[in-house]
Design a protein around this motif. Sequence first.
Motif, PDB file in Angstrom:
ATOM      1  N   ALA A   6       0.830  -1.201   0.000  1.00  0.00           N
ATOM      2  CA  ALA A   6       0.000   0.000   0.000  1.00  0.00           C
ATOM      3  C   ALA A   6       0.867   1.255   0.000  1.00  0.00           C
ATOM      4  N   GLY A   7       0.533   2.186  -0.879  1.00  0.00           N
ATOM      5  CA  GLY A   7       1.259   3.449  -0.927  1.00  0.00           C
ATOM      6  C   GLY A   7       2.624   3.371  -1.564  1.00  0.00           C
ATOM      7  N   ALA A   8       2.911   2.319  -2.324  1.00  0.00           N
ATOM      8  CA  ALA A   8       4.223   2.197  -2.967  1.00  0.00           C
ATOM      9  C   ALA A   8       4.429   3.340  -3.946  1.00  0.00           C
ATOM     10  N   ALA A   9       5.587   3.975  -3.859  1.00  0.00           N
ATOM     11  CA  ALA A   9       5.910   5.093  -4.742  1.00  0.00           C
ATOM     12  C   ALA A   9       6.990   4.733  -5.754  1.00  0.00           C
ATOM     13  N   ALA A  10       7.910   3.850  -5.369  1.00  0.00           N
ATOM     14  CA  ALA A  10       9.017   3.505  -6.267  1.00  0.00           C
ATOM     15  C   ALA A  10       9.686   2.230  -5.781  1.00  0.00           C
ATOM     16  N   VAL A  11      10.362   1.546  -6.701  1.00  0.00           N
ATOM     17  CA  VAL A  11      11.131   0.350  -6.364  1.00  0.00           C
ATOM     18  C   VAL A  11      12.522   0.488  -6.978  1.00  0.00           C
ATOM     19  N   LEU A  12      13.539   0.354  -6.127  1.00  0.00           N
ATOM     20  CA  LEU A  12      14.930   0.379  -6.565  1.00  0.00           C
ATOM     21  C   LEU A  12      15.485  -1.042  -6.572  1.00  0.00           C
ATOM     22  N   PHE A  13      16.291  -1.323  -7.572  1.00  0.00           N
ATOM     23  CA  PHE A  13      16.977  -2.602  -7.720  1.00  0.00           C
ATOM     24  C   PHE A  13      18.466  -2.330  -7.590  1.00  0.00           C
ATOM     25  N   TYR A  14      19.172  -3.124  -6.785  1.00  0.00           N
ATOM     26  CA  TYR A  14      20.592  -2.859  -6.566  1.00  0.00           C
ATOM     27  C   TYR A  14      21.301  -4.175  -6.263  1.00  0.00           C
ATOM     28  N   GLY A  15      22.591  -4.122  -6.009  1.00  0.00           N
ATOM     29  CA  GLY A  15      23.329  -5.296  -5.571  1.00  0.00           C
ATOM     30  C   GLY A  15      23.994  -6.073  -6.680  1.00  0.00           C
ATOM     31  N   SER A  16      24.444  -7.282  -6.340  1.00  0.00           N
ATOM     32  CA  SER A  16      25.269  -8.068  -7.256  1.00  0.00           C
ATOM     33  C   SER A  16      24.517  -8.483  -8.515  1.00  0.00           C
ATOM     34  N   ASN A  17      23.208  -8.718  -8.406  1.00  0.00           N
ATOM     35  CA  ASN A  17      22.473  -9.122  -9.604  1.00  0.00           C
ATOM     36  C   ASN A  17      22.306  -7.977 -10.590  1.00  0.00           C
ATOM     37  N   LEU A  18      22.269  -6.749 -10.095  1.00  0.00           N
ATOM     38  CA  LEU A  18      22.283  -5.598 -10.995  1.00  0.00           C
ATOM     39  C   LEU A  18      23.612  -5.550 -11.737  1.00  0.00           C
ATOM     40  N   ARG A  19      24.678  -5.839 -10.996  1.00  0.00           N
ATOM     41  CA  ARG A  19      26.013  -5.791 -11.586  1.00  0.00           C
ATOM     42  C   ARG A  19      26.196  -6.853 -12.662  1.00  0.00           C
ATOM     43  N   THR A  20      25.715  -8.083 -12.391  1.00  0.00           N
ATOM     44  CA  THR A  20      25.969  -9.197 -13.307  1.00  0.00           C
ATOM     45  C   THR A  20      24.876  -9.381 -14.348  1.00  0.00           C
ATOM     46  N   GLY A  21      23.662  -8.892 -14.030  1.00  0.00           N
ATOM     47  CA  GLY A  21      22.549  -9.119 -14.944  1.00  0.00           C
ATOM     48  C   GLY A  21      21.916 -10.484 -14.783  1.00  0.00           C
ATOM     49  N   ALA A  22      22.393 -11.288 -13.814  1.00  0.00           N
ATOM     50  CA  ALA A  22      21.873 -12.639 -13.604  1.00  0.00           C
ATOM     51  C   ALA A  22      20.565 -12.601 -12.822  1.00  0.00           C
ATOM     52  N   LEU A  23      19.780 -13.660 -12.972  1.00  0.00           N
ATOM     53  CA  LEU A  23      18.530 -13.801 -12.223  1.00  0.00           C
ATOM     54  C   LEU A  23      18.646 -14.862 -11.137  1.00  0.00           C
ATOM     55  N   GLU A  24      19.752 -15.583 -11.089  1.00  0.00           N
ATOM     56  CA  GLU A  24      19.947 -16.600 -10.075  1.00  0.00           C
ATOM     57  C   GLU A  24      20.204 -15.937  -8.717  1.00  0.00           C
ATOM     58  N   GLY A  25      20.073 -16.746  -7.662  1.00  0.00           N
ATOM     59  CA  GLY A  25      20.305 -16.210  -6.326  1.00  0.00           C
ATOM     60  C   GLY A  25      19.130 -15.367  -5.864  1.00  0.00           C
ATOM     61  N   VAL A  26      19.439 -14.320  -5.089  1.00  0.00           N
ATOM     62  CA  VAL A  26      18.402 -13.465  -4.524  1.00  0.00           C
ATOM     63  C   VAL A  26      18.544 -12.049  -5.067  1.00  0.00           C
ATOM     64  N   LEU A  27      17.475 -11.545  -5.665  1.00  0.00           N
ATOM     65  CA  LEU A  27      17.448 -10.177  -6.162  1.00  0.00           C
ATOM     66  C   LEU A  27      17.225  -9.227  -4.983  1.00  0.00           C
ATOM     67  N   ASP A  28      17.840  -8.062  -5.023  1.00  0.00           N
ATOM     68  CA  ASP A  28      17.731  -7.087  -3.935  1.00  0.00           C
ATOM     69  C   ASP A  28      16.903  -5.885  -4.378  1.00  0.00           C
ATOM     70  N   PHE A  29      15.840  -5.605  -3.627  1.00  0.00           N
ATOM     71  CA  PHE A  29      14.970  -4.476  -3.936  1.00  0.00           C
ATOM     72  C   PHE A  29      14.772  -3.598  -2.696  1.00  0.00           C
TER      73      PHE A  29
END
Length: 285
Positions: A19-42
């Motif tokens: 409720a009330g979500a304004a934005a979602v940021l994506f960061y961390g190692s998966n942003l760096r590698t472009g991979a979808l494995e492991g855990v995505l950080d939001f």
Amino acid sequence: MPIDPAVSAFAATLAQAEAGAAAVLFYGSNLRTGALEGVLDFYVLTDGPVQRGLWPRVSYREWQHEGRDLRAKIATMHLATFAAAAGGETVDTTIWARFVQPSALVWQRSDGDATAVAKALDAAAGTAAWLAAALGPARGAEEEFWRALFQATYRAELRVEAPGRGDTILATHRTHFTGLLPAIWAREGIAFDQDGATLIPYLSRSQRARARRWWARRRRMGKPLNVVRLVRAAATFDGAARYAAWKVERHTGIAVAVTPWREKHPLLSAPAMLLELARKRRQRD
């Protein structure tokens, strides 16, 4: 950087559930590698005033997208709190240090929310660059100032980082960091000279003393605050049992059952899960 459509779709799903979500940021190692494995950080940023007490709220989600299982760790907090922390207005040492590094705005409710997030990220860079001038060498290459900053924040927090972690960040994101420090110093009115690749900041004695007092308070609070957050997260981490079971299976190859009771009581069920793991490991070996 190109962002995998699955990441953006996952972010939209998280936003719709908050409720009330304004934005979602994506960061961390998966942003760096472009991979979808492991855990995505939001980071899910929501409406509301600057929060008191402990934040963010941490949770874990699993989601299937086009036949693929995706996993995410989500930190949820008010956008106003995120902006205040990025600008150095709180005792927190994580937000500005983390978000001077690359991140991606993968979902926003409106252009106004996107602008607010961009301003917060800009403030994080300003806070980090100002402190780097005070904690870094009297003169040196740009990366020496960033390295001094990251080393200081790692020492202040309850984190186990391999030696040279700051070097890895700088090497991986060289395009992002190259030229960032002098650009921010110039914008923020921090006097400096540049002799080739060497930067020479000119902080007055009072400016340097103020910066070090500011940092000393946050350094003292860093580990105690991290401990309290970890204790709180252990009791309130939404999806903790599923997250723990996934980590166990990933590292041992052994699946541990997540019953409804374990899902509801992750701390109380931890001993039983460990016993189950030990039993299955003996059977396997």
